[in-house]
Design a protein around this motif. Structure first.
Motif, short mmCIF file in Angstrom:
data_model
loop_
_atom_site.label_atom_id
_atom_site.label_comp_id
_atom_site.label_asym_id
_atom_site.label_seq_id
_atom_site.Cartn_x
_atom_site.Cartn_y
_atom_site.Cartn_z
N MET A 83 22.48 22.86 48.68
CA MET A 83 21.70 22.56 49.87
C MET A 83 22.19 21.24 50.45
O MET A 83 22.24 20.23 49.78
CB MET A 83 20.22 22.48 49.48
N THR A 84 22.50 21.26 51.75
CA THR A 84 22.97 20.04 52.41
C THR A 84 21.76 19.20 52.82
O THR A 84 20.64 19.71 52.95
CB THR A 84 23.80 20.39 53.66
N PRO A 85 21.98 17.91 53.04
CA PRO A 85 20.85 17.05 53.43
C PRO A 85 20.20 17.45 54.75
O PRO A 85 19.02 17.21 54.97
CB PRO A 85 21.47 15.66 53.54
N LEU A 86 20.96 18.09 55.65
CA LEU A 86 20.39 18.46 56.95
C LEU A 86 19.55 19.72 56.87
O LEU A 86 18.74 19.98 57.77
CB LEU A 86 21.50 18.64 57.98
N GLN A 87 19.69 20.52 55.84
CA GLN A 87 18.90 21.74 55.73
C GLN A 87 17.42 21.45 55.52
O GLN A 87 16.57 22.29 55.81
CB GLN A 87 19.42 22.60 54.57
N VAL A 88 17.11 20.28 55.06
CA VAL A 88 15.71 19.90 54.88
C VAL A 88 15.00 19.82 56.23
O VAL A 88 13.80 20.11 56.34
CB VAL A 88 15.63 18.53 54.16
N TYR A 89 15.72 19.46 57.29
CA TYR A 89 15.14 19.29 58.62
C TYR A 89 15.10 20.58 59.43
O TYR A 89 14.63 20.58 60.57
CB TYR A 89 15.91 18.22 59.40
N PHE A 90 15.59 21.68 58.89
CA PHE A 90 15.60 22.94 59.64
C PHE A 90 14.20 23.39 60.06
O PHE A 90 14.00 23.77 61.22
CB PHE A 90 16.31 24.04 58.83
N PRO A 91 13.19 23.38 59.17
CA PRO A 91 11.85 23.79 59.62
C PRO A 91 11.30 22.91 60.74
O PRO A 91 10.67 23.42 61.68
CB PRO A 91 10.99 23.66 58.36
N LEU A 92 11.56 21.62 60.68
CA LEU A 92 11.10 20.73 61.74
C LEU A 92 11.79 21.05 63.06
O LEU A 92 11.14 21.12 64.12
CB LEU A 92 11.37 19.27 61.35
N ALA A 93 13.09 21.27 63.02
CA ALA A 93 13.83 21.63 64.23
C ALA A 93 13.33 22.96 64.79
O ALA A 93 13.19 23.12 66.00
CB ALA A 93 15.32 21.70 63.93
N LEU A 94 13.03 23.90 63.91
CA LEU A 94 12.53 25.20 64.35
C LEU A 94 11.18 25.06 65.04
O LEU A 94 10.95 25.65 66.11
CB LEU A 94 12.42 26.14 63.14
N VAL A 95 10.28 24.27 64.49
CA VAL A 95 8.97 24.05 65.11
C VAL A 95 9.13 23.37 66.47
O VAL A 95 8.46 23.73 67.44
CB VAL A 95 8.07 23.22 64.18
N LEU A 96 10.01 22.37 66.57
CA LEU A 96 10.22 21.69 67.85
C LEU A 96 10.79 22.63 68.90
O LEU A 96 10.38 22.60 70.06
CB LEU A 96 11.13 20.49 67.64
N ILE A 97 11.72 23.47 68.51
CA ILE A 97 12.32 24.42 69.46
C ILE A 97 11.29 25.45 69.92
O ILE A 97 11.17 25.73 71.11
CB ILE A 97 13.56 25.08 68.83
N VAL A 98 10.54 26.00 68.99
CA VAL A 98 9.52 26.99 69.35
C VAL A 98 8.45 26.37 70.24
O VAL A 98 8.02 26.97 71.23
CB VAL A 98 8.89 27.61 68.08
N SER A 99 8.02 25.15 69.96
CA SER A 99 7.00 24.51 70.79
C SER A 99 7.54 24.19 72.18
O SER A 99 6.81 24.32 73.17
CB SER A 99 6.45 23.25 70.12
N ALA A 100 8.79 23.77 72.29
CA ALA A 100 9.38 23.51 73.61
C ALA A 100 9.49 24.81 74.41
O ALA A 100 9.15 24.83 75.61
CB ALA A 100 10.75 22.87 73.45
N ILE A 101 9.92 25.89 73.77
CA ILE A 101 10.01 27.17 74.47
C ILE A 101 8.62 27.63 74.91
O ILE A 101 8.44 28.08 76.05
CB ILE A 101 10.69 28.23 73.57
N LEU A 102 7.64 27.49 74.05
CA LEU A 102 6.28 27.89 74.39
C LEU A 102 5.73 27.06 75.55
O LEU A 102 5.09 27.59 76.46
CB LEU A 102 5.37 27.76 73.17
N ALA A 103 5.99 25.77 75.56
CA ALA A 103 5.50 24.91 76.64
C ALA A 103 6.12 25.32 77.97
O ALA A 103 5.42 25.47 78.98
CB ALA A 103 5.82 23.45 76.32
N PHE A 104 7.44 25.50 78.00
CA PHE A 104 8.10 25.90 79.25
C PHE A 104 7.65 27.29 79.68
O PHE A 104 7.47 27.56 80.87
CB PHE A 104 9.62 25.85 79.09
N LEU A 105 7.45 28.19 78.73
CA LEU A 105 7.00 29.54 79.05
C LEU A 105 5.60 29.52 79.66
O LEU A 105 5.35 30.19 80.67
CB LEU A 105 7.02 30.40 77.78
#
Length: 120
Positions: free
Chosen positions: A1-23
């Motif tokens: 596991m790379t150190p950046l894989q820990v931040y994947f869930p956070l990035a996913l939540v931010l992307i989904v929330s941004a898409i939802l807001a614009f939608l």
């Protein structure tokens, strides 16, 4: 596991929330009712007609009182945890808070004597 894989869930939540807001904003603009009128386009100021120029500034005394309110409001933020832990802090904690309160009282007396609290 790379150190950046820990931040994947956070990035996913931010992307989904941004898409939802614009939608949601986009759907509101597309599907929302549009019935413009002179009353809706008019200036609204607390239910009464606006008086004076909107660019008129406040006096400096208003800002001084606002800053003093913030200073003494922050004092309450420091006093609350002290009151909760008073038994554990003992006399040393009491003396420190007494010094803190004394400093604030001296500041309040100074401001009062200068007339910063007189609202005219």
């Amino acid at each position: 596991m790379t150190p950046l894989q820990v931040y994947f869930p956070l990035a996913l939540v931010l992307i989904v929330s941004a898409i939802l807001a614009f939608l949601l904003v986009g759907l509101t603009n597309v599907l929302g009712p549009r019935r413009p009128s002179a009353v809706k386009s008019g200036v609204f100021e607390c239910g009464s007609d606006p008086v004076g120029d909107a660019r008129g500034g406040f006096g400096v005394k208003f800002y001084v009182v606002a800053l003093l309110f913030i200073v003494f409001d922050i004092e309450a933020v420091f006093v609350y945890p002290w009151a909760v832990l008073l038994k554990e802090l003992g006399w040393v904690g009491f003396a420190e808070m007494a010094l803190f309160a004394f400093t604030l009282v001296i500041g309040l007396v100074y401001v009062w004597k200068k007339g910063a609290l007189d609202w005219e």
